[in-house]
Structure formats: C-alpha cells, structure tokens
Design an enzyme around this catalytic site. Structure first.
Site, short mmCIF file in Angstrom:
data_model
loop_
_atom_site.label_atom_id
_atom_site.label_comp_id
_atom_site.label_asym_id
_atom_site.label_seq_id
_atom_site.Cartn_x
_atom_site.Cartn_y
_atom_site.Cartn_z
N PHE A 150 0.88 -1.21 -0.02
CA PHE A 150 -0.03 -0.11 0.10
C PHE A 150 0.83 1.14 -0.13
O PHE A 150 0.43 2.26 0.44
CB PHE A 150 -0.95 0.16 1.25
CG PHE A 150 -1.93 -1.22 1.25
CD1 PHE A 150 -3.22 -1.18 0.49
CD2 PHE A 150 -1.68 -2.31 1.91
CE1 PHE A 150 -4.02 -2.03 0.63
CE2 PHE A 150 -2.26 -3.42 1.90
CZ PHE A 150 -3.53 -3.31 1.24
N LYS A 202 -7.07 -5.05 -2.03
CA LYS A 202 -6.08 -3.88 -2.54
C LYS A 202 -6.53 -3.19 -3.57
O LYS A 202 -6.58 -1.98 -3.52
CB LYS A 202 -4.87 -4.91 -3.07
CG LYS A 202 -3.85 -3.95 -3.94
CD LYS A 202 -3.17 -3.08 -3.24
CE LYS A 202 -2.66 -2.11 -4.04
NZ LYS A 202 -1.62 -0.96 -3.53
N GLY A 251 -8.03 19.15 -7.73
CA GLY A 251 -6.87 19.74 -8.57
C GLY A 251 -6.91 19.28 -10.10
O GLY A 251 -8.00 18.73 -10.49
N GLY A 255 -2.92 11.13 -11.30
CA GLY A 255 -2.15 10.43 -12.13
C GLY A 255 -1.44 9.32 -11.40
O GLY A 255 -1.75 8.86 -10.22
N CYS A 258 -0.62 3.75 -10.25
CA CYS A 258 -1.66 2.88 -9.64
C CYS A 258 -3.36 3.28 -9.76
O CYS A 258 -3.96 2.61 -10.57
CB CYS A 258 -1.55 2.98 -8.16
SG CYS A 258 0.10 1.97 -7.75
#
Ligand code: UDX
Length: 426
Positions: A150, A202, A251, A255, A258
């Site tokens: 993570f 995950k 914003g 990007g 992941c």
C-alpha cells in the site's frame, strides 16, 4: 529469513531495501541487467526520498544483493515476493504477462516448501493462475500467498516500515505463520485473510481512493458554481470520522502508476452489470479536470496562441520523478496544440519529458520559469513552490496570472498583490 524479490521497480526496490534493513537476507532479481548493474552500484534508477541511502546501507552490510539469474537466486530463497509490473492492456484490463512470466521462470528452481507471494496488484484469483503456472513446471512442493502493498510514492520507505496494515492472504497455517514472522519489525495492523480477499481488498482500496478524490473534484466544481469554498467544505466533511479528510484535495487530476490504471482495470474486471458505470464516471471526472484547467487558462488569458505559459511541477505528484499518467503530459500536449509557448520546471521529473516534448523550454528553477510568462500554472505541489517570493515572481512575469492546479497558494494574498488567481473550488 532468506528472501528473493522479483522485479526491481518501485515496489520491489523499496520492499527489498526495507526487508534488508530489518535484517533479512535479500536478493533483488530482475531480468533487466542494466538496472541490476546500477543497483549493484547502489544507484536507484528512480527518485524516492531516502531510498538511495537505504539501498547503499543494505549493500554495505551485505544484507542486500541484486542479480538477474533465476537459477542462482531462487534456490536460496525461503520466500519469494513477486513485485513485477501489471500494466494495463489497450482495453484497460490488467496485463498479467510479467507476473506469469516470473512464475514460469522461478518454478524449476524452487526448493521444497518455498512460499511464493504475489505482491503485484492483480485481479482477484490471479493467485490460482500463478499456482497453476508454477505447478506445471516445479518438481517440489510450494505454497502461493498474496501480500499486497500500500506504499505511497514520495513516502514509500515510511509507508513500508509503518503501514496502516499488513495484509497476509494465505490459507495454510504454516504459511501464515512464516509471513507473520517475515513482517516482524514492520508496524501496522495484521489482516490475515484468504488470497482472494487480499487481492480484492487491495484493488478496492485504490479504487476507493480514486472515488474519493473524484468526489472532491466534483465538489470543487460545485463550489465554484455556487460560491462555496472547497477548503471549508472538506474541513466540514472530513471532521466526520467515517469520511476523514484524506484524499479530498481537488486539482488538475490524479495520475501515477496505480490509481488511474487500477480504476480502469477494476471496472473491466468487475463488469458493467455490477458497477453500473460508477468507475467509468471516476475516469470521466478525472479527464474533466484537464479540461477545467484549460478553461481556467482561457478565462485568464484568452486564446493561448503565441502566449508564454510557465508550468511549475511535472511529476504526477510531489516528491517523485514519476511521470506515469501525469496530468502535466496532457496539459502540455493540449497547450502546445493551442499554440502556447511553454516553459517548465520540476525538481526531479524533467528528464522524462524532454524526449516527448522537446519544444518546451526546461528551466533550472521557478524564477527562471516564470520569466516573461503571461500565466503560471502550478501542476505539482512541490514544497519548494509553496513560499515563492511573489514580488519577484510578479516582476519577472509579463502578466500576473495564476492557475493554481493544486490549491497550494493563498488566493487572498495573491489577489491583494495584483495577481489574477484561479484555483479549484475556491
Ligand atoms: C496510490 C495509493 O494512495 C497507494 O495506497 C497505493 O499503494 C498506490 O497508489 P500513489 O500513486 O503514490 O499511491 O499516489 P496518491 O498519493 O494516492 O495520489 C494519486 C494521484 O491522485 C496523484 O496524482 C495525486 O496528485 C492525486 N490526488 C491525491 C489528488 O488529486 N487529490 C488528493 O486528495 C489526493
């Protein structure tokens, strides 16, 4: 414990260096010999704060080694962590080629009882494909487990040493015990679960973060339309512990290697009937932020043709040189198409863009970048951009226009100084 880590990308190198620091005997294995030669010299091929030192320390203490030979490294390992990339295919589905290739390559050299752990982010039940692949080539018994990572780029070492949780996806008590021992010295809650749950949770974590960020993007646009302020809204929203303030910053777009990839791949994997367009909407909202940034540019300076625009920050976020899916790429492409002259600076990520965009003037610092500019766009929230000498910036710029793509700066102060300012949701 003796461990081999296959794949020396972001996750692989950080994991290898951290396990070596904890006293394990670690081999980093990669088929890219050039990368291995660099790592053997203690040179990390990408930027991550503190990682160079940690790798060098591991090499010096002989706890960390790098190599490219499966037959030499695999027989020595009790645990093998697969940390190779899982890039998206053209249709957004996850490409498992590298994971299965690693499984095929390691299979013939396994010692009896080795635990092969899938750490790469993969769709649920990929572990069964890995198990089948190894079984078809291995001559000794082995185990397959799943331990997703993570880590967040820019603070990857801290995240790996002190994560919020360590997930151990395994169904054999001995394997669970071994992996618990392996992770001794690493902080965080232990979640022991099935390999399928480990893979799904995950994915779910990344996709949820994407949902949360895109929600903030929507709220920011609504704030602009209805005269509210996103900082105030987020403060009120985040005060509810069920919601929390994290990952609610608006914003120019999300990007990285992941979130965008996992959202796409999760959507394709889960199927339209189940998701009902939920994640397609996240993708569309993310794309929209670039359009919104361009709209703000247009509102401040009109048509871009012949105008000079300064871009501060290019990496997909601060503290990394990673340009994968970086909003800066989309912004540069579109601004160039509209005829703008671009000047740009990033403390770490300029090299990666020079080949794709040779027409951009790459500068050595923020002040050189804003020289003669009609507008400055903040794309990445690097700390060094936080407290600029605004009087100097104003003197250097041709026109005092700002698009603050990460809400880093103080609107009121800048407006008082005579800048025209556009943020997101402010
Ligand atoms: C992410 C997950 O956070 C991490 O748990 C997982 O292991 C890997 O993917 P990372 O890609 O390093 O980590 O970046 P993250 O900090 O999550 O940011 C992703 C993108 O979203 C960046 O472009 C960032 O600028 C953007 N973002 C993040 C926002 O626009 N708003 C936010 O509030 C947070």
């Amino acid at each position: 414990m003796k461990i081999a880590i296959i794949g020396t990308g972001y996750v692989g190198v950080v994991t290898a260096a951290v396990f070596a620091k904890l006293g394990h005997q670690v081999w980093g294995l990669d088929i890219d010999e050039k990368k291995i030669a660099q790592l053997q010299q203690g040179q990390v091929p990408f930027f991550e704060p503190g990682l160079d030192d940690l790798v060098q320390e591991g090499l010096k203490r002989k706890k960390l080694q790098f190599g490219s030979s499966y037959p030499k490294i695999v027989p020595q390992a009790e645990v093998i962590l697969i940390c190779v990339g899982t890039p998206p295919k053209d249709d957004g589905e996850t490409d498992l080629t590298f994971v299965l290739e690693a499984a095929r390559s390691l299979a013939p050299y396994l010692q009896a009882g080795t635990v092969v752990v899938v750490k790469s982010t993969v769709p649920p039940n990929t572990h069964q494909q890995v198990r089948k692949t190894i079984a078809s080539l291995a001559s000794r018994p082995f185990f397959v487990a799943v331990c997703p990572e993570f880590l967040v780029e820019g603070k990857a070492i801290k995240d790996t040493l002190k994560p919020s949780r360590v997930v151990i996806g395994a169904d054999n008590p001995e394997v669970i015990e071994k992996l618990l021992v392996l992770h001794q010295g690493i902080g965080g809650k232990r979640i022991v679960c099935s390999p399928s749950s480990a893979q799904l949770l995950k994915y779910a974590a990344n996709v949820f973060l994407g949902l949360k960020i895109s929600f903030a993007y929507v709220m920011a646009e609504l704030c602009e339309r209805y005269g509210a302020d996103i900082d105030e809204v987020v403060a009120g929203l985040g005060a509810d512990p069920r919601i929390g303030e994290g990952h609610l910053r608006p914003g120019v777009g999300m990007g990285g290697s992941c979130l965008p990839k996992d959202i796409k791949s999760f959507d394709r994997w889960a199927g339209a009937e189940v998701t009902q367009g939920l994640f397609r909407a996240v993708e569309a909202i993310n794309e929209r932020q670039i359009e919104r940034a361009l709209q703000k540019v247009g509102d401040l300076i009109g048509p871009c043709q012949g105008k000079t625009i300064a871009l501060l920050g290019l990496a997909f976020k601060a503290n990394t040189d990673d340009l994968r899916e970086a909003p800066s790429r989309k912004l540069i492409r579109q601004l160039l198409e509209q005829g703008a002259k671009l000047r740009a600076y990033d403390p770490q990520a300029m090299e990666g863009l020079k080949k794709d965009f040779p027409e951009v003037r790459y500068c050595t610092g923020p002040y050189e970048t804003v020289e003669g500019a009609d507008l400055v766009v903040l794309v990445t929230e690097w700390n060094e951009f936080k407290n600029l000498d605004w009087k100097r910036v104003k003197r250097l710029m041709k026109e005092a226009n700002i698009v603050d793509g990460r809400n880093l700066w103080k609107r009121e102060m800048l407006e008082e100084m005579g800048f025209k300012y556009e943020g997101f949701g402010r």
